[in-house]
Design a protein around this motif. Sequence first.
Motif, PDB file in Angstrom:
ATOM      1  N   SER A  95       0.847  -1.182   0.000  1.00 15.14           N
ATOM      2  CA  SER A  95       0.000   0.000   0.000  1.00 15.14           C
ATOM      3  C   SER A  95       0.881   1.230   0.000  1.00 15.14           C
ATOM      4  N   PHE A  96       0.615   2.165  -0.889  1.00 15.63           N
ATOM      5  CA  PHE A  96       1.298   3.458  -0.847  1.00 15.63           C
ATOM      6  C   PHE A  96       0.535   4.440  -1.713  1.00 15.63           C
ATOM      7  N   GLU A  97       0.874   5.726  -1.567  1.00 15.90           N
ATOM      8  CA  GLU A  97       0.250   6.757  -2.387  1.00 15.90           C
ATOM      9  C   GLU A  97       1.313   7.589  -3.076  1.00 15.90           C
ATOM     10  N   LEU A  98       1.028   7.966  -4.304  1.00 16.77           N
ATOM     11  CA  LEU A  98       1.918   8.858  -5.046  1.00 16.77           C
ATOM     12  C   LEU A  98       1.163  10.164  -5.270  1.00 16.77           C
ATOM     13  N   ARG A  99       1.819  11.260  -4.877  1.00 14.41           N
ATOM     14  CA  ARG A  99       1.155  12.550  -5.042  1.00 14.41           C
ATOM     15  C   ARG A  99       1.594  13.207  -6.339  1.00 14.41           C
ATOM     16  N   ARG A 100       0.750  14.104  -6.779  1.00 16.69           N
ATOM     17  CA  ARG A 100       1.065  14.883  -7.965  1.00 16.69           C
ATOM     18  C   ARG A 100       2.359  15.662  -7.751  1.00 16.69           C
ATOM     19  N   GLY A 101       3.220  15.706  -8.741  1.00 12.68           N
ATOM     20  CA  GLY A 101       4.406  16.546  -8.652  1.00 12.68           C
ATOM     21  C   GLY A 101       5.495  15.999  -7.759  1.00 12.68           C
ATOM     22  N   GLU A 102       5.433  14.716  -7.475  1.00 10.58           N
ATOM     23  CA  GLU A 102       6.419  14.134  -6.575  1.00 10.58           C
ATOM     24  C   GLU A 102       7.218  13.061  -7.319  1.00 10.58           C
ATOM     25  N   ILE A 103       8.488  12.947  -6.969  1.00  6.89           N
ATOM     26  CA  ILE A 103       9.270  11.809  -7.455  1.00  6.89           C
ATOM     27  C   ILE A 103       9.427  10.853  -6.281  1.00  6.89           C
ATOM     28  N   LEU A 104       8.785   9.696  -6.401  1.00  6.10           N
ATOM     29  CA  LEU A 104       8.809   8.722  -5.318  1.00  6.10           C
ATOM     30  C   LEU A 104       9.815   7.632  -5.659  1.00  6.10           C
ATOM     31  N   GLY A 105      10.847   7.518  -4.839  1.00  2.00           N
ATOM     32  CA  GLY A 105      11.890   6.533  -5.101  1.00  2.00           C
ATOM     33  C   GLY A 105      11.539   5.177  -4.508  1.00  2.00           C
ATOM     34  N   PHE A 106      11.900   4.115  -5.208  1.00  2.00           N
ATOM     35  CA  PHE A 106      11.767   2.763  -4.671  1.00  2.00           C
ATOM     36  C   PHE A 106      13.152   2.143  -4.603  1.00  2.00           C
ATOM     37  N   ALA A 107      13.598   1.849  -3.371  1.00  2.00           N
ATOM     38  CA  ALA A 107      14.916   1.254  -3.194  1.00  2.00           C
ATOM     39  C   ALA A 107      14.753  -0.197  -2.771  1.00  2.00           C
ATOM     40  N   GLY A 108      15.776  -0.980  -3.003  1.00  2.00           N
ATOM     41  CA  GLY A 108      15.732  -2.381  -2.599  1.00  2.00           C
ATOM     42  C   GLY A 108      16.789  -3.158  -3.340  1.00  2.00           C
ATOM     43  N   LEU A 109      16.983  -4.394  -2.924  1.00  2.00           N
ATOM     44  CA  LEU A 109      17.951  -5.238  -3.604  1.00  2.00           C
ATOM     45  C   LEU A 109      17.359  -5.736  -4.912  1.00  2.00           C
ATOM     46  N   VAL A 110      18.227  -6.194  -5.804  1.00  2.00           N
ATOM     47  CA  VAL A 110      17.726  -6.893  -6.988  1.00  2.00           C
ATOM     48  C   VAL A 110      16.954  -8.108  -6.485  1.00  2.00           C
ATOM     49  N   GLY A 111      15.717  -8.285  -6.973  1.00  2.00           N
ATOM     50  CA  GLY A 111      14.918  -9.414  -6.519  1.00  2.00           C
ATOM     51  C   GLY A 111      14.020  -9.095  -5.339  1.00  2.00           C
ATOM     52  N   ALA A 112      13.965  -7.808  -4.913  1.00  2.00           N
ATOM     53  CA  ALA A 112      13.108  -7.435  -3.792  1.00  2.00           C
ATOM     54  C   ALA A 112      11.652  -7.322  -4.206  1.00  2.00           C
ATOM     55  N   GLU A 123      12.321  -8.338   0.250  1.00  2.00           N
ATOM     56  CA  GLU A 123      11.653  -9.624   0.044  1.00  2.00           C
ATOM     57  C   GLU A 123      10.159  -9.469  -0.213  1.00  2.00           C
ATOM     58  N   GLY A 124       9.823  -8.588  -1.136  1.00  2.00           N
ATOM     59  CA  GLY A 124       8.443  -8.492  -1.588  1.00  2.00           C
ATOM     60  C   GLY A 124       7.528  -7.637  -0.734  1.00  2.00           C
ATOM     61  N   ARG A 125       8.066  -7.052   0.371  1.00  2.00           N
ATOM     62  CA  ARG A 125       7.217  -6.225   1.210  1.00  2.00           C
ATOM     63  C   ARG A 125       7.841  -4.845   1.398  1.00  2.00           C
ATOM     64  N   ILE A 126       6.984  -3.850   1.632  1.00  2.00           N
ATOM     65  CA  ILE A 126       7.496  -2.524   1.964  1.00  2.00           C
ATOM     66  C   ILE A 126       7.963  -2.562   3.419  1.00  2.00           C
ATOM     67  N   ASN A 127       9.216  -2.179   3.669  1.00  2.00           N
ATOM     68  CA  ASN A 127       9.688  -2.191   5.054  1.00  2.00           C
ATOM     69  C   ASN A 127      10.145  -0.823   5.517  1.00  2.00           C
ATOM     70  N   GLY A 128       9.865   0.212   4.749  1.00  2.00           N
ATOM     71  CA  GLY A 128      10.222   1.542   5.218  1.00  2.00           C
ATOM     72  C   GLY A 128       9.763   2.618   4.266  1.00  2.00           C
ATOM     73  N   SER A 129       9.536   3.829   4.815  1.00  2.00           N
ATOM     74  CA  SER A 129       9.182   4.974   3.984  1.00  2.00           C
ATOM     75  C   SER A 129       9.893   6.173   4.571  1.00  2.00           C
ATOM     76  N   PHE A 130      10.686   6.860   3.761  1.00  2.00           N
ATOM     77  CA  PHE A 130      11.584   7.873   4.304  1.00  2.00           C
ATOM     78  C   PHE A 130      11.435   9.190   3.566  1.00  2.00           C
ATOM     79  N   ASP A 131      11.524  10.261   4.342  1.00  2.00           N
ATOM     80  CA  ASP A 131      11.605  11.577   3.738  1.00  2.00           C
ATOM     81  C   ASP A 131      13.059  11.761   3.320  1.00  2.00           C
ATOM     82  N   GLN A 132      13.285  11.911   2.064  1.00  2.00           N
ATOM     83  CA  GLN A 132      14.644  11.944   1.538  1.00  2.00           C
ATOM     84  C   GLN A 132      15.504  12.994   2.240  1.00  2.00           C
ATOM     85  N   ALA A 133      14.949  14.177   2.463  1.00  2.00           N
ATOM     86  CA  ALA A 133      15.751  15.297   2.947  1.00  2.00           C
ATOM     87  C   ALA A 133      16.327  15.060   4.339  1.00  2.00           C
ATOM     88  N   THR A 134      15.638  14.263   5.153  1.00  2.00           N
ATOM     89  CA  THR A 134      16.057  14.159   6.544  1.00  2.00           C
ATOM     90  C   THR A 134      16.658  12.811   6.899  1.00  2.00           C
TER      91      THR A 134
END
Lengths: 334, 507
Positions: free
Chosen positions: B279-296, B476-487
Amino acid sequence: MPLETTVAAPRRGIALRGIAAHLLGNPLGGVTAALIIIFVAASLLSPYFLTGFNLMIIARSLAFVGLVTIGQSVLMILGELDLSVGAIGGLAGIAGGVLMVQLGLDPWLALLLCVMLGGLCGWINGTLVTRLRLHSLVLTIGMAGVYGGIILVVTKGVAITSIPGDIAFLGRGAIGGVPVPFVILLVCLAVVAFVMQRTPLGRYVYAIGSNADAARMLGIRVNAIRTGAFVTAGVLSAVAGMLMVARLGSAQPSIGETWVLAPIAAAVIGGVATTGGLGSPLGAVLGAVIIGIIENIIVLFGISPYWQSVVSGGIVVLAISFDAIARRAMAREN
Amino acid sequence: MSDLPGPVVRLEAIRKAYPGVVALDHVDLALRPGRVHVLAGENGAGKSTLIRVLAGLVGPDEGRIEIDGADALADRTLFGRIAYVPQELNLFGPMSVAENMFMPFAATGFGRLTLSRGGMRRAATALIERFGIHAGPDDRVDTISVPDQQLLQIARAAGRAAFDVLILDEPTSSLTASETAHLFRIVRELRAAGCAIVFVSHKMDEIFDLGDDVTVLRNGRSVGSYEMAAMTEHSLVQLMAGSAIALEERFQPRGAGDVAADPILSVRGLSGPGFHDISFELRRGEILGFAGLVGAGRSELMQSIFGYRPTRQGECLFEGRALPRGRPDRSVARGMVYLSEERKHHGIFPRLSLRENISLGILDQLARGGVIASAREGERVATVMRDFDVRSSSADKKIMFLSGGNQQKAIIGRAMARRPRLLIFDEPTKGIDIGTKFQIYRIMQRLAEEGVGIILVSSEMTELQRCASRIITMYEGRINGSFDQATTPADTLVGAIVGAGEKRHAA
């Protein structure tokens, strides 16, 4: 003087290479050149070749395989193949015989229904290929057996004769000296070639043939277009089948038996790649013209017709060899 | 460099021209045993051609190649001393790992008439262990993961018979951090054993981690050869680009992510093959990064949102309306574009021209009354080529003859040309030089500021930190964190990516 010759020699070389490069660069260059050479050679070899009567014979007999070739070439560009096109043509013809003769239906209505039947057969092929993700080559070998078997079940191998004369014009008539089946071939070719060259749909066909996964990622409706191409091939085969019935005045169970390999050979001669994404229906039909002329020459020279397939097979091998050599030259250029 | 051993391979004044372009112009290269020699340069600088000349696959028009002091162009068997691992995978998918390693069998001594399967399996097992491949010798190659295939390809070249030079062309592009570390250990072993290694990579940290020497190419000419110890990241980039690039530049869209506005995309409880309960939301005008290992599971998730792959449960709302599942054409029609990481399989149409490849994404906009307007097509394609710096002698050239970087720029240009409202970029700068990378970042930033929602899947931490407004980590297929890039400090992110600790929320 010596200086002049050393300058002139390479210039002539460049001019020749320019022409060759132009022919190689144009996708239809090779088949057009081959067609011109064969046409000129045939005219020189036989005094009967370049007569109106003979050219009409060529045009008329060419039309049937030509129509099937249009549909098959679209499928090949898409990366598919339909080996049941001949059986679909035959089935449409037999259905026409049953509807017109045995059920007494209006010939024009029967004609329309038979063409729709061809579309239905194509739709069945396309749906099975896309839904079950079957290999079209294998599936249509099976479907050719099914459609061909129905022909035999219905006719028990006996032709349905005394087709109403109303539609005879379609098979035997001529418009301004040009046989009607050939005119119909030209009209169908013009429509399909226009769609393939100038519309987004045609471009999508090439894209799917080049990389179907990438096409789907781009939002192209790959399965719908595939099914549509099978339907087109079925319709064109059925048209060819009905024209043949009109020409013969009877629905023969053997109609379409020779429409399977010749169109594929014609397409390959005309520059359609067996792996998809390359070539054009126009090139494929030009390939069919080459085969038609060669078959005609064999007849004119009184050579045993048994040699026909040896010759046309040999032409296919020659054509793809030239094509492969040209392609390697092009790859080196790049 | 006078105290160093003499070069084992020396290329002098190599020139190679193709119609319309001089790929290499008087390039020199000297490879010394026991050194890792980096080839650096932007896309189209001539690295690939130089490698192909070095491996003996392409004959130079002019110049001299010496291997062990002998003229290799006169005695081509000398090229057998050079092992080459190409960038693209070229394995035999339906055959086993062991068979792939030792083909051709006659040359590797595992069979002239009959195969000695036992011996081959034992030898393969040793190589599998040494290179850390997660597969058995009898596994079919098309059933093992892409990183393992990559390692297998390296093992195949490096594991057999004696060689003096090993060429690695972007070997890490689909490897995880730990697999890369493992590969680097192997490379160092080979270096210690006296092998000369040619290493091509666009990743600065790898270049500095592994390299001893570097030769910089620019526009087919050699700018110079240097010792890595004398270089900084800044000076190397400067040499490659020939102009100044501000490495610390950032590309976060201004005024990103108006929290009050409706999200452009909301994903609720989405599960499917490779990911669970997302579950997540993407807002207008935002660049939302997805990080993880290959195969995540990031690519699988994105392709499922887009409709290319199946989902089991959950829903995706795009601008408030549900996206139909399994219908990428509907997603595109509604203003969404997905750019796959797999350029070869999901991106380019190899047999079509560059022009056709670019215009395919916008044909509906180019058609007038159902017919493609050729003049408009030509203009739009020329614009894309200019904006994205796609270099080709002609737009009618088949795209398969272009360099990988130019292909990538062409399909990014194609994706942008649609003017989508939602863009999903999966590793968009893989194999792209730093100058073009920054160009792509700038375009992403501009689009976001115009109100486009952008998802950026990347394995490069610096890329995410440069561009993303927020970063979501998957493990491993699940979201395990959400971070504000700046901080968020980088080590916190890395911790989440490798799955250290519990679910965390720093934002």
